[in-house]
Design a protein around this motif. Structure first.
Motif, PDB file in Angstrom:
ATOM      1  N   VAL A 120      29.215  57.307  74.237  1.00  0.00           N
ATOM      2  CA  VAL A 120      28.255  58.226  74.870  1.00  0.00           C
ATOM      3  C   VAL A 120      28.328  59.642  74.308  1.00  0.00           C
ATOM      4  O   VAL A 120      27.632  60.536  74.803  1.00  0.00           O
ATOM      5  CB  VAL A 120      28.455  58.261  76.404  1.00  0.00           C
ATOM      6  N   MET A 121      29.132  59.864  73.276  1.00  0.00           N
ATOM      7  CA  MET A 121      29.213  61.205  72.687  1.00  0.00           C
ATOM      8  C   MET A 121      27.875  61.705  72.141  1.00  0.00           C
ATOM      9  O   MET A 121      27.563  62.890  72.271  1.00  0.00           O
ATOM     10  CB  MET A 121      30.294  61.238  71.598  1.00  0.00           C
ATOM     11  N   VAL A 176      31.116  45.820  79.471  1.00  0.00           N
ATOM     12  CA  VAL A 176      30.718  46.916  80.356  1.00  0.00           C
ATOM     13  C   VAL A 176      29.590  47.731  79.737  1.00  0.00           C
ATOM     14  O   VAL A 176      28.671  48.181  80.439  1.00  0.00           O
ATOM     15  CB  VAL A 176      31.930  47.808  80.673  1.00  0.00           C
ATOM     16  N   LEU A 177      29.632  47.912  78.433  1.00  0.00           N
ATOM     17  CA  LEU A 177      28.605  48.697  77.761  1.00  0.00           C
ATOM     18  C   LEU A 177      27.246  48.001  77.837  1.00  0.00           C
ATOM     19  O   LEU A 177      26.208  48.644  78.048  1.00  0.00           O
ATOM     20  CB  LEU A 177      28.995  48.923  76.297  1.00  0.00           C
ATOM     21  N   GLY A 178      27.244  46.688  77.683  1.00  0.00           N
ATOM     22  CA  GLY A 178      26.002  45.938  77.834  1.00  0.00           C
ATOM     23  C   GLY A 178      25.462  46.040  79.242  1.00  0.00           C
ATOM     24  O   GLY A 178      24.249  46.210  79.457  1.00  0.00           O
ATOM     25  N   LEU A 231      30.333  56.800  82.057  1.00  0.00           N
ATOM     26  CA  LEU A 231      31.467  57.653  82.406  1.00  0.00           C
ATOM     27  C   LEU A 231      32.030  57.301  83.778  1.00  0.00           C
ATOM     28  O   LEU A 231      33.244  57.374  83.996  1.00  0.00           O
ATOM     29  CB  LEU A 231      31.055  59.130  82.369  1.00  0.00           C
ATOM     30  N   VAL A 232      31.166  56.922  84.715  1.00  0.00           N
ATOM     31  CA  VAL A 232      31.646  56.497  86.032  1.00  0.00           C
ATOM     32  C   VAL A 232      32.513  55.247  85.893  1.00  0.00           C
ATOM     33  O   VAL A 232      33.592  55.149  86.497  1.00  0.00           O
ATOM     34  CB  VAL A 232      30.462  56.237  86.990  1.00  0.00           C
ATOM     35  N   VAL A 233      32.052  54.289  85.100  1.00  0.00           N
ATOM     36  CA  VAL A 233      32.848  53.088  84.855  1.00  0.00           C
ATOM     37  C   VAL A 233      34.174  53.459  84.203  1.00  0.00           C
ATOM     38  O   VAL A 233      35.238  52.932  84.549  1.00  0.00           O
ATOM     39  CB  VAL A 233      32.077  52.094  83.966  1.00  0.00           C
ATOM     40  N   LEU A 234      34.124  54.405  83.261  1.00  0.00           N
ATOM     41  CA  LEU A 234      35.326  54.814  82.536  1.00  0.00           C
ATOM     42  C   LEU A 234      36.345  55.471  83.467  1.00  0.00           C
ATOM     43  O   LEU A 234      37.553  55.273  83.319  1.00  0.00           O
ATOM     44  CB  LEU A 234      34.941  55.787  81.414  1.00  0.00           C
ATOM     45  N   LEU A 260      40.419  58.505  73.858  1.00  0.00           N
ATOM     46  CA  LEU A 260      39.296  59.071  73.112  1.00  0.00           C
ATOM     47  C   LEU A 260      38.347  57.991  72.626  1.00  0.00           C
ATOM     48  O   LEU A 260      37.124  58.156  72.676  1.00  0.00           O
ATOM     49  CB  LEU A 260      39.820  59.885  71.924  1.00  0.00           C
ATOM     50  N   ARG A 261      38.888  56.877  72.174  1.00  0.00           N
ATOM     51  CA  ARG A 261      38.057  55.771  71.653  1.00  0.00           C
ATOM     52  C   ARG A 261      36.990  55.347  72.647  1.00  0.00           C
ATOM     53  O   ARG A 261      35.852  55.059  72.270  1.00  0.00           O
ATOM     54  CB  ARG A 261      38.934  54.561  71.341  1.00  0.00           C
ATOM     55  N   PHE A 262      37.354  55.294  73.907  1.00  0.00           N
ATOM     56  CA  PHE A 262      36.443  54.762  74.911  1.00  0.00           C
ATOM     57  C   PHE A 262      35.379  55.772  75.339  1.00  0.00           C
ATOM     58  O   PHE A 262      34.431  55.412  76.037  1.00  0.00           O
ATOM     59  CB  PHE A 262      37.243  54.257  76.115  1.00  0.00           C
TER      60      PHE A 262
END
Length: 486
Positions: free
Chosen positions: A439-440, A265-267, A421-424, A433-435
């Motif tokens: 983007v922090m 998802v991050l890619g 964040l939308v995906v999350l 918290l890990r996920f």
């Protein structure tokens, strides 16, 4: 918008005072009200160090490293990297011994994925010794492409060093990448937001409790976050510099490809953020012809490097009933029963996208009570508080950008932040918290934007937000206990 922020020279004292004072009220108050489940003293001390260290040192360094005192950007980069590295190296050594004293092993309390990563790396190292390295890599890629990145990252330390000492070496290596995130955020923000915001964002990343804490565990989040920030920095450099050549596109695509080896998802979000930025960028800077050509080139490059496994994982995500999976995962993770100290939380049945979406910038909240497990959550509860407080500035920045129209100037980092964040929100891990970690650094960049551009009335809003976090903290810890029948 930065030009309007004439008042800002460095962070004011009240920035730290409000946050630390309200944290003290929350920590002491929760442990008095729920004294039967009071947090261990050492976890309370962890929280105090995280909160006091972040807020007061942010004020100090914003003054000591202001443009008037540290004039050259390279000098600032050396300072922010050097202090960030020292903090992370010291913490890595300390927490390594702390875990050994507390659990008998150098792993975190609820070690699961970290043990799996190390065991996978040990397996690869063993096959390497049998001259079957590439066969093993191909087998791993077939079975779990999106999880093979971190075992490969830690492979050499696991192969070279024996036993638990390899874990310490891995964490010391992670400290370098963690410290370099601050430098990348500084360079990214300085191109579009200006020097003042860039320095403040870098200081926030340097002192970020969560980014420091995860250096001390054998998990992929720190290196994965570095990869994402590096990708956005490379893409931004290409767009701002208007240099569309093999030497600028190839490194970006390569880093993006590596991201798929850590989290699919991050890619996806990384590449989609570049496409979104291309579509939104003013045609005065990049004409439609170049946009189309660059889009086609990038799409071709992505398809070229995207293996069948990546496409299969993307297709699986696309066809997943997200709502049903989220509901099932929440029930499995937290349960729905009551009555025992280790029983699940009945409130988890109400968790879902509708609940998470309005709070996605802020969650998770600090766990300040002892429910018999979740030690790792209590260890980082001060880091959660810091993020809860700082999320107020991130939300303020979103409104500022929307109302002023300045969001078009920062489409790339905005797309990366909001897209992920939308995906999350619609995932099974919105409250983990890990996920949130990848983007922090972008959250800190936009928090710095809001602080530098805020008006006098926003100081009152900040105090109100901190007070609201006290109420939220009490409510969250009540739910932690009540939902388990305690």
């Amino acid at each position: 918008m930065e030009g309007k922020a004439i008042w800002f020279k460095s962070l004011p004292d009240w920035f730290a005072t409000y946050a630390v004072a309200t944290y003290a009220i929350a920590l002491i108050g929760v442990n008095i009200v729920y004294s039967s489940y009071a947090i261990e003293w050492y976890f309370g001390l962890f929280g105090i160090v995280w909160v006091v260290g972040f807020f007061f040192l942010s004020v100090k360094f914003s003054r000591d490293w202001s443009e008037s005192r540290v004039k050259k950007s390279k000098a600032f980069e050396k300072k922010v990297f050097g202090i960030g590295l020292i903090l992370r190296l010291v913490y890595a050594v300390f927490i390594y011994n702390f875990y050994i004293n507390m659990t008998g092993k150098p792993y975190e309390f609820a070690a699961a994925d970290s043990i799996g990563y190390v065991e996978t790396a040990q397996w690869i190292a063993g096959e390497w010794g049998r001259d079957n390295f590439w066969g093993t890599i191909l087998l791993l890629a077939e079975s779990s492409f999106s999880d093979m990145g971190y075992p490969l990252f830690i492979l050499l330390p696991v192969r070279i060093f024996d036993g638990d000492f390899a874990l310490l070496v891995i964490r010391l290596i992670q400290a370098f990448f963690g410290a370099h995130i601050s430098v990348l955020i500084y360079r990214l923000a300085s191109r579009t937001m200006g020097e003042t915001i860039a320095r403040l964002a870098a200081i926030f990343c340097m002192l970020h409790p969560v980014l420091i804490c995860y250096v001390g565990v054998t998990l992929k989040e720190v290196f994965m976050t570095w990869l994402l920030v590096l990708f956005v920095d490379l893409a931004d450099k290409m767009l701002v510099g208007k240099r569309y050549s093999f030497s600028t596109i190839a490194p970006m695509v390569l880093v993006g490809f590596v991201l798929f080896m850590f989290r699919t998802v991050l890619g996806m979000v990384a590449f989609m953020s570049v496409f979104f930025a291309l579509a939104m960028i003013d045609t005065k800077f990049v004409g439609w012809g170049k946009k189309i050509v660059l889009g086609v080139v990038m799409t071709g490059a992505v398809l070229l490097v995207a293996s069948e496994n990546i496409m299969r994982e993307i297709d699986k995500i696309r066809n997943t009933d997200i709502r049903q999976e989220q509901e099932n995962t929440m029930k499995n993770r937290y349960g729905s029963g009551k009555g025992g100290k280790l029983s699940g939380n009945s409130f988890a049945n109400y968790a879902g996208a509708a609940v998470f979406a309005p709070m996605i910038f802020t969650i998770p909240f600090p766990t300040m009570v002892d429910i018999g497990f979740q030690e790792d959550m209590r260890l980082i509860q001060g880091g959660n508080w810091m993020r809860n407080v700082m999320s107020g500035f991130v939300i303020l920045a979103m409104f500022m950008l929307l109302l002023t129209g300045d969001w078009r100037r920062y489409t790339l980092p905005l797309a990366a932040l909001l897209g992920y964040l939308v995906v999350l929100v619609f995932s099974s891990f919105a409250h983990s918290l890990r996920f949130h970690i990848p983007v922090m650094p972008f959250e800190m960049m936009f928090a710095a934007y809001a602080i530098v551009n805020m008006r006098k009335k926003h100081r009152t809003w900040y105090l109100i937000w901190c007070l609201l976090m006290i109420v939220t903290c009490f409510g969250w810890n009540w739910m932690k206990l009540k939902g388990r029948g305690l």
